[in-house]
Enzyme design. Structure first.
Site, PDB file in Angstrom:
ATOM      1  N   HIS A  56       4.346 -19.206 -38.817  1.00  0.00           N
ATOM      2  CA  HIS A  56       4.142 -20.439 -38.068  1.00  0.00           C
ATOM      3  C   HIS A  56       3.183 -21.381 -38.798  1.00  0.00           C
ATOM      4  O   HIS A  56       3.454 -22.574 -38.953  1.00  0.00           O
ATOM      5  CB  HIS A  56       3.608 -20.089 -36.683  1.00  0.00           C
ATOM      6  N   ASP A 103      -4.177 -21.883 -36.922  1.00  0.00           N
ATOM      7  CA  ASP A 103      -2.880 -21.282 -36.650  1.00  0.00           C
ATOM      8  C   ASP A 103      -2.942 -19.786 -36.930  1.00  0.00           C
ATOM      9  O   ASP A 103      -4.023 -19.187 -36.864  1.00  0.00           O
ATOM     10  CB  ASP A 103      -1.807 -21.968 -37.515  1.00  0.00           C
ATOM     11  N   SER A 111       5.186 -27.788 -31.950  1.00  0.00           N
ATOM     12  CA  SER A 111       4.429 -27.209 -33.070  1.00  0.00           C
ATOM     13  C   SER A 111       4.781 -27.898 -34.376  1.00  0.00           C
ATOM     14  O   SER A 111       3.998 -27.889 -35.327  1.00  0.00           O
ATOM     15  CB  SER A 111       4.742 -25.713 -33.201  1.00  0.00           C
TER      16      SER A 111
END
Length: 528
Positions: A283, A70, A453
Site C-alpha cells: 500500500h 503508511d 488511498s
C-alpha cells in the site's frame, strides 16, 4: 483502516449475488490518466503533463520532503529508490542515533510498528480494541454503576457491530470458496489447468453463473495467465477475509508485544525501528509512486512531482492504525523536515484523539500540509465522521493546513464521483483521481488500485510540486491554492445513499465542488 482490497470486495459481491446481472461496460482509462487533461485527452485527470509542458519548463525548483505515513515503502523499487529520503546526518546500521533526534538508524524514515523482535504486519480493528477494554470494565453486567450505563450501551452496540462484521466475512469467505470451485469446474471442462485468455473467451458457458464468471474473469484478467488471475483476484479475496477473521476481528489476537512499548503511555515517543519498508509495503509503495515515481527514467509510471524525497514512516498495519503511532508518526515527519504528510488511512473509532490532535497542532506549527483520504465506505462524513480528522476534540478549532480528499473517476459523467468514495459537503474539501490508478508495487512491479488511498497522494504530489516551484508559499497558502484552483463540476453525480443511490451536485459532496488541477494551481501560485 481503508480496505486494502476494495476491488476484490466488489468482485466477490458481484459474483456471489443470487441474480447474475451484467456489469456496465465502460471505457478503459488511458495510461497515466490521472496526470492527463480533460480537454486534450478526454479523461478527467489533473493536467499535470500540461503544466510541465506549458508552465514549468526551465523553472528553478527545490526538493520537497513528503512523508508517507503508511505500511512502509519498497526502498529498492526501480521507480522509487532514487527518490527515497535519506537522513543526511544518520549512518546506516550502526545502531547509533547519530543526529540525536531520538531514532537510531532512521536512514529512510522510521517504523513505529516494530522493534528488535520483529515488525508488526497485522493488528485488530480499533473497534475490537475498544471491545477488549469493555470486556474488562463490564465483566459483570449486573453490577454496572448508573454513571456507566450509557457507556455499557455503547459497548453492547460495538459488540453487535463486530458480530455483524464477522458474519459478513464468513459469508463472503464461503461465497468466494464457491466461486473458486466453480472456476475450477469450468477450467476442467476446458481441458487445461491454465487456459489462455482466448481459451476462456471461446468457452461456451453452461449456465448463467458460468456466463457471469466468464465475463468477470475476462474484465479483470490483467496481464498474466489464468492462474495469475485466480491467485490475485479470487485467492487474494479469500486471503483478505481470512485475515479479517484471524486478525482484524479476533478479540484474542494482540500483536503489540512485538513493539515492546508501554502502549498505555501516549507520551512515549522513542520506540520502533529504522525499518522503513516493513514486511508488506504494498500500500505504501503504491502511494509513494503516485506522489513521485521518477518521471524521466523510461520505467514504470510517472509520479505527479518531479523533485520529491519520500520519507517512509511505518504507521499502518494490516488492520487499524493506533492513535499513539499516528501521533508519533506525524511528530517524527514534521520534526525531520517533511513539508507534506500523506495519510491514506482512517477508522471508525478513536482511542486517543487528543494525542493525535496535539501532534497535528505540532505539524501546523512546523508549516506542514496534511493530506488525508476521506475513506472508502461510500458514506457521508458530515453525518458519520471518521478518524483521524481535522476537528480538534477540545473544541479549540480545526487544523487549518489539513485537506480532506475524495476519489474521482476518469469519465466526466454521473459516475465521476467514485462509488466507493466517502463524501461530505462540509468535511471533504476536494476530489482527485482515485480509480484504476497504476502505480508502484514491491519487487519493481506495478498494479492498478482503486481508493481514496490513491486520490490523497495525487494531491500530496501536487502540493509538493507547488512547494517545490514556489518554496516561499506556506502550507496554508498551498491549501488555499488547491481549493481555489479546483476545476468545478457543473453536472450531477451519483453517490451512495444507504443501500441505494442518489444524484447530487458536486458542490453537495465537497467544499470546492471540484477536482484538483495542477495547471490551474500552478498558474494561481505564480500570482501569490
Amino acid at each position: 483502516m481503508i480496505p486494502r482490497h476494495f476491488k476484490l470486495l466488489l468482485l466477490g459481491a458481484a459474483i456471489c449475488a443470487p441474480i447474475f446481472s451484467s456489469a456496465q461496460k465502460i471505457k478503459a482509462p488511458l495510461p497515466n490518466w490521472q496526470n492527463l487533461d480533460l480537454k486534450a485527452d478526454g479523461q478527467f485527470g489533473i493536467s499535470t503533463e500540461k503544466a510541465y509542458n506549458e508552465l514549468l519548463k526551465g523553472k528553478k525548483h527545490v526538493p520537497v520532503v513528503v512523508a508517507v505515513l503508511d505500511a512502509g515503502v519498497d526502498i529498492k523499487h526501480e521507480d522509487l529508490k532514487k527518490i527515497m529520503w535519506v537522513n543526511p546526518k544518520e549512518t546506516a546500521a550502526n545502531t547509533t542515533d547519530d543526529d540525536k533526534n531520538g531514532y537510531a538508524d532512521d536512514v529512510h524514515g522510521w517504523s513505529f510498528l516494530g522493534s528488535a523482535k520483529g515488525s508488526i504486519q497485522y493488528d485488530n480493528l480499533e473497534l475490537v480494541r475498544q471491545i477488549r477494554l469493555g470486556q474488562a470494565k463490564f465483566a459483570d453486567p449486573k453490577n454496572i454503576a448508573p454513571t456507566d450505563k450509557e457507556a455499557y450501551k455503547a459497548y453492547q452496540k460495538m459488540v453487535a457491530e463486530l458480530q455483524g462484521k464477522i458474519d459478513k466475512a464468513k459469508e463472503s469467505s464461503n461465497n468466494m470458496l464457491n466461486v473458486a470451485l466453480k472456476f475450477n469446474s469450468m477450467v476442467s471442462k476446458m481441458g487445461s489447468r491454465n487456459p489462455s485468455k482466448k481459451q476462456f473467451a471461446d468457452y461456451s458457458p453452461e449456465d448463467p453463473a458460468e456466463t457471469q464468471l466468464q465475463k468477470i474473469a475476462l474484465e479483470n484478467w490483467g496481464t498474466g495467465d489464468f492462474n495469475n488471475f485466480m491467485e490475485e483476484e479470487i485467492y487474494g479475496a479469500m486471503k483478505h477475509y481470512r485475515e479479517q477473521l484471524d486478525y482484524h476481528f479476533n478479540i484474542n489476537f494482540d500483536s503489540r508485544d512485538t513493539v515492546g512499548d508501554n502502549y498505555a503511555d501516549v507520551n512515549e515517543r522513542n520506540y520502533g525501528t529504522g525499518d522503513a519498508a516493513g514486511p508488506a509495503p504494498d500500500h505504501g509503495s503504491h502511494v509513494a509512486g503516485i506522489i513521485a515515481a521518477v518521471r524521466d527514467n523510461d520505467l514504470g509510471i510517472k509520479g505527479v512531482a518531479d523533485d520529491v524525497a519520500i520519507m517512509s514512516v511505518r504507521t499502518v498495519p494490516n488492520g487499524d492504525e493506533r492513535d499513539k503511532d499516528v501521533a508519533n508518526a506525524i511528530r517524527y515527519a514534521a520534526a525531520n523536515g517533511a513539508k507534506v504528510i500523506n495519510m491514506s488511512f482512517g477508522k471508525g473509532y478513536s482511542s486517543n484523539k487528543t494525542a493525535v490532535d496535539d501532534a497535528v497542532k505540532f505539524a501546523m506549527s512546523k508549516d506542514v500540509l496534511i493530506v488525508h483520504s476521506a475513506g472508502n465506505d461510500g458514506k457521508d462524513n458530515d453525518k458519520e465522521p471518521g478518524f483521524p480528522n481535522k476537528f480538534y476534540e477540545d473544541k479549540s478549532g480545526e487544523a487549518a493546513a489539513w485537506i480532506e480528499i475524495g476519489a474521482s473517476g476518469y469519465i466526466d459523467d454521473e459516475t465521476l464521483a467514485a462509488p466507493f468514495s466517502n463524501y461530505g459537503k462540509n468535511t471533504v474539501d476536494v476530489y482527485a483521481p482515485g480509480v484504476k490508478i497504476n502505480s508502484t508495487m514491491p519487487g519493481s512491479k506495478y498494479k492498478e488500485q482503486d481508493g481514496t488511498s490513491m486520490s490523497a497522494p495525487v494531491v500530496s504530489g501536487l502540493a509538493a510540486l507547488i512547494r517545490s516551484y514556489y518554496p516561499k508559499l506556506t502550507a496554508l497558502q498551498v491549501k488555499e491554492i488547491l481549493m481555489k484552483s479546483a476545476v468545478k463540476v457543473d453536472h450531477k453525480v451519483t453517490v451512495k445513499n444507504g443501500d441505494g443511490k442518489r444524484k447530487v451536485l458536486f458542490s453537495d459532496i465537497c467544499q470546492t465542488g471540484g477536482i484538483v488541477n495542477a495547471y490551474e494551481a500552478l498558474k494561481l501560485a505564480a500570482t501569490y
